[in-house]
Design a protein around this motif. Structure first.
Motif, PDB file in Angstrom:
ATOM      1  N   ASP A  88       0.812  -1.222   0.000  1.00  0.00           N
ATOM      2  CA  ASP A  88       0.000   0.000   0.000  1.00  0.00           C
ATOM      3  C   ASP A  88       0.843   1.268   0.000  1.00  0.00           C
ATOM      4  O   ASP A  88       0.385   2.325  -0.423  1.00  0.00           O
ATOM      5  CB  ASP A  88      -0.941   0.011   1.212  1.00  0.00           C
ATOM      6  CG  ASP A  88      -2.149  -0.904   1.006  1.00  0.00           C
ATOM      7  OD1 ASP A  88      -2.287  -1.469  -0.098  1.00  0.00           O
ATOM      8  OD2 ASP A  88      -2.944  -1.053   1.954  1.00  0.00           O
ATOM      9  N   GLY A  89       2.072   1.164   0.487  1.00  0.00           N
ATOM     10  CA  GLY A  89       2.927   2.351   0.561  1.00  0.00           C
ATOM     11  C   GLY A  89       3.656   2.667  -0.741  1.00  0.00           C
ATOM     12  O   GLY A  89       4.334   3.695  -0.837  1.00  0.00           O
ATOM     13  N   PHE A  90       3.493   1.822  -1.752  1.00  0.00           N
ATOM     14  CA  PHE A  90       4.279   1.991  -2.970  1.00  0.00           C
ATOM     15  C   PHE A  90       3.978   3.310  -3.687  1.00  0.00           C
ATOM     16  O   PHE A  90       4.880   4.000  -4.156  1.00  0.00           O
ATOM     17  CB  PHE A  90       4.070   0.802  -3.917  1.00  0.00           C
ATOM     18  CG  PHE A  90       5.000   0.785  -5.097  1.00  0.00           C
ATOM     19  CD1 PHE A  90       6.356   0.526  -4.930  1.00  0.00           C
ATOM     20  CD2 PHE A  90       4.534   1.036  -6.383  1.00  0.00           C
ATOM     21  CE1 PHE A  90       7.226   0.515  -6.025  1.00  0.00           C
ATOM     22  CE2 PHE A  90       5.393   1.025  -7.480  1.00  0.00           C
ATOM     23  CZ  PHE A  90       6.747   0.760  -7.304  1.00  0.00           C
ATOM     24  N   TYR A  91       2.688   3.676  -3.750  1.00  0.00           N
ATOM     25  CA  TYR A  91       2.360   4.916  -4.466  1.00  0.00           C
ATOM     26  C   TYR A  91       2.857   6.156  -3.707  1.00  0.00           C
ATOM     27  O   TYR A  91       3.254   7.141  -4.324  1.00  0.00           O
ATOM     28  CB  TYR A  91       0.858   5.007  -4.747  1.00  0.00           C
ATOM     29  CG  TYR A  91       0.456   4.190  -5.968  1.00  0.00           C
ATOM     30  CD1 TYR A  91       0.763   4.632  -7.242  1.00  0.00           C
ATOM     31  CD2 TYR A  91      -0.217   2.986  -5.834  1.00  0.00           C
ATOM     32  CE1 TYR A  91       0.412   3.893  -8.366  1.00  0.00           C
ATOM     33  CE2 TYR A  91      -0.574   2.245  -6.957  1.00  0.00           C
ATOM     34  CZ  TYR A  91      -0.252   2.701  -8.222  1.00  0.00           C
ATOM     35  OH  TYR A  91      -0.592   1.965  -9.329  1.00  0.00           O
ATOM     36  N   ALA A  92       2.851   6.093  -2.394  1.00  0.00           N
ATOM     37  CA  ALA A  92       3.396   7.214  -1.621  1.00  0.00           C
ATOM     38  C   ALA A  92       4.893   7.352  -1.902  1.00  0.00           C
ATOM     39  O   ALA A  92       5.428   8.458  -2.038  1.00  0.00           O
ATOM     40  CB  ALA A  92       3.142   7.005  -0.130  1.00  0.00           C
ATOM     41  N   LEU A  93       5.548   6.218  -2.021  1.00  0.00           N
ATOM     42  CA  LEU A  93       6.975   6.221  -2.332  1.00  0.00           C
ATOM     43  C   LEU A  93       7.225   6.818  -3.725  1.00  0.00           C
ATOM     44  O   LEU A  93       8.185   7.560  -3.939  1.00  0.00           O
ATOM     45  CB  LEU A  93       7.473   4.783  -2.239  1.00  0.00           C
ATOM     46  CG  LEU A  93       8.956   4.538  -2.307  1.00  0.00           C
ATOM     47  CD1 LEU A  93       9.389   3.635  -1.165  1.00  0.00           C
ATOM     48  CD2 LEU A  93       9.342   3.896  -3.616  1.00  0.00           C
ATOM     49  N   LEU A  94       6.330   6.516  -4.647  1.00  0.00           N
ATOM     50  CA  LEU A  94       6.443   7.117  -5.985  1.00  0.00           C
ATOM     51  C   LEU A  94       6.295   8.633  -5.893  1.00  0.00           C
ATOM     52  O   LEU A  94       7.066   9.387  -6.486  1.00  0.00           O
ATOM     53  CB  LEU A  94       5.329   6.596  -6.906  1.00  0.00           C
ATOM     54  CG  LEU A  94       5.421   5.183  -7.428  1.00  0.00           C
ATOM     55  CD1 LEU A  94       4.259   4.903  -8.382  1.00  0.00           C
ATOM     56  CD2 LEU A  94       6.721   5.010  -8.168  1.00  0.00           C
ATOM     57  N   MET A  95       5.287   9.050  -5.143  1.00  0.00           N
ATOM     58  CA  MET A  95       5.049  10.489  -5.001  1.00  0.00           C
ATOM     59  C   MET A  95       6.276  11.177  -4.394  1.00  0.00           C
ATOM     60  O   MET A  95       6.718  12.220  -4.869  1.00  0.00           O
ATOM     61  CB  MET A  95       3.816  10.746  -4.136  1.00  0.00           C
ATOM     62  CG  MET A  95       3.566  12.228  -3.915  1.00  0.00           C
ATOM     63  SD  MET A  95       2.053  12.605  -3.031  1.00  0.00           S
ATOM     64  CE  MET A  95       2.489  12.156  -1.383  1.00  0.00           C
TER      65      MET A  95
END
Ligand code: HEM
Length: 125
Positions: A88-95
């Motif tokens: 779930d944290g992958f998109y935050a990491l992308l951002m």
């Protein structure tokens, strides 16, 4: 529109830095060293590249395609040993990767656009 600011941030990133994969995975493995072992067989980086391409394409499409992909992949990933919180944290990491690289050119519209997209999916930003 919010969605356009997300696309704009990714286009600007690509124009400046090219492929985001090296920075994204460097950040992922620095934060979560245990994740690197999952990609041991991916010596050429094709799976990593493909995973990021699919994740970004779905982000840009948004809506049901993105929600559907996340629902399916969360389960697939749990089966290969990726805990839900990490997934779930992958998109935050992308951002974070894009925000940090764009520096002063990261706009408030980009911040709110990304946050709105992630919030709508119930993902952390
Ligand atoms: C930190 C979080 C994540 C980790 C550690 C991770 C890890 C992995 C690994 C190890 C594989 C290779 C699976 C195999 O053995 O074939 C993979 C594939 C894949 N992942 Fe992720 N993943 C993460 C997040 C995501 C997210 C958020 C998405 C999309 C919503 C996603 C989409 C995919 C897809 C589509 C593939 C298949 C790529 C291909 O066609 O080869 N992953 N992931």
């Amino acid at each position: 529109m919010d969605g356009d600011a997300v696309a704009e941030s990714l286009a600007l990133y690509a124009a400046r830095h090219g492929d985001p994969a090296p920075a994204v995975y460097a950040r992922l493995f620095a934060r979560h060293p245990e994740a690197e072992a999952l990609f041991l067989l991916d010596t050429g980086g094709h799976v990593r590249g493909q995973m990021l391409a699919v994740a970004l394409e779905a982000l840009l499409d948004g809506g049901e395609r993105l929600a559907g992909l996340i629902g399916i992949e969360r389960l697939n990933h749990a089966n290969i040993g990726v805990p839900e919180a990490l997934f779930d944290g992958f998109y935050a990491l992308l951002m974070q990767t894009v925000r940090e690289s764009l520096g002063p050119d990261w706009t408030p519209a980009m911040e709110s656009g990304w946050r709105a997209r992630l919030d709508a999916l119930g993902l952390p930003a």
